[in-house]
Design a protein around this motif. Sequence first.
Motif, PDB file in Angstrom:
ATOM      1  N   TYR A  27      33.212  64.914  46.407  1.00  0.00           N
ATOM      2  CA  TYR A  27      32.323  64.518  45.508  1.00  0.00           C
ATOM      3  C   TYR A  27      31.655  65.437  44.475  1.00  0.00           C
ATOM      4  CZ  TYR A  27      28.482  61.827  43.519  1.00  0.00           C
ATOM      5  OH  TYR A  27      27.628  60.933  42.512  1.00  0.00           O
ATOM      6  N   ASN A  32      29.237  62.829  38.848  1.00  0.00           N
ATOM      7  CA  ASN A  32      29.380  61.810  39.478  1.00  0.00           C
ATOM      8  C   ASN A  32      30.816  60.890  39.775  1.00  0.00           C
ATOM      9  OD1 ASN A  32      28.350  59.123  40.968  1.00  0.00           O
ATOM     10  ND2 ASN A  32      28.077  58.106  38.887  1.00  0.00           N
ATOM     11  N   ARG A  33      31.652  61.705  40.224  1.00  0.00           N
ATOM     12  CA  ARG A  33      33.042  61.202  40.448  1.00  0.00           C
ATOM     13  C   ARG A  33      33.591  61.730  41.572  1.00  0.00           C
ATOM     14  NH1 ARG A  33      35.267  64.444  34.999  1.00  0.00           N
ATOM     15  NH2 ARG A  33      34.975  66.424  35.817  1.00  0.00           N
ATOM     16  N   GLU A  81      41.701  65.539  39.266  1.00  0.00           N
ATOM     17  CA  GLU A  81      41.303  64.060  39.381  1.00  0.00           C
ATOM     18  C   GLU A  81      41.745  63.631  40.696  1.00  0.00           C
ATOM     19  OE1 GLU A  81      43.341  60.125  37.386  1.00  0.00           O
ATOM     20  OE2 GLU A  81      43.792  62.113  36.385  1.00  0.00           O
TER      21      GLU A  81
END
Length: 223
Positions: A27, A32-33, A81
Amino acid sequence: MEKLTIKHYQNLKQIGRGSHGRVYKAYDPIKNRNVAIKEAVKRIKDAEHEATVMKAYGKSPFLPTIYDYFEFKNTSFIVMEYIEGKPVGKGDFKRPSEKKDEKLSVQITINTLKSLTSIHKGGYIHNDIRPKNIMLQNDNPATLKVIDFTLAKELSPKHLIQTDLRDAARLCIFLCHGYFPDSLSELQFKNNKLQSTLLHFLQHSNETYDQSSDFIAALQPFV
């Protein structure tokens, strides 16, 4: 037990292991991803190469975005990602997997080719298009992501685009059959024209597509 962190990335959880090291889900509290972190132990040059390839292809809906690259204690980390889903196969073309509908198989292949368009424009070939490197969520082609750029090569007369395109054709055959046959004479497609298109490409080395978009155009009628 204390949760594993590195740099500012928190809650590292191992989700895979490759030949060079582990892959973590983590995290990023700043953005915030969730992210994926791929480590390479004592293989700094390989990791630098993969990061360079990812930066070169830029943004693509069918490729993971690279967020960060750093080194720590003789180990490199690529932050990218986080991808939901699972690979369309467990290894190469010889390991059996779930057989998919021909139309769906073509859609998956087309989106794989779209990812290759971005890689080729960045000056590289992927050089390792096989089932384990094609991620998919719930059999939805729009979620497709091509991963793992460790074996990518710079485009050159020795490393041509056709290497990737022929592997994409093999991928389509694999998806339609659930395996890649020892002999192309064993192929059994419902759509004879699709079979003819793929076979003609694989069996005639002097007749090829110049770029991914040409192959996409040839497959489009079968979607």
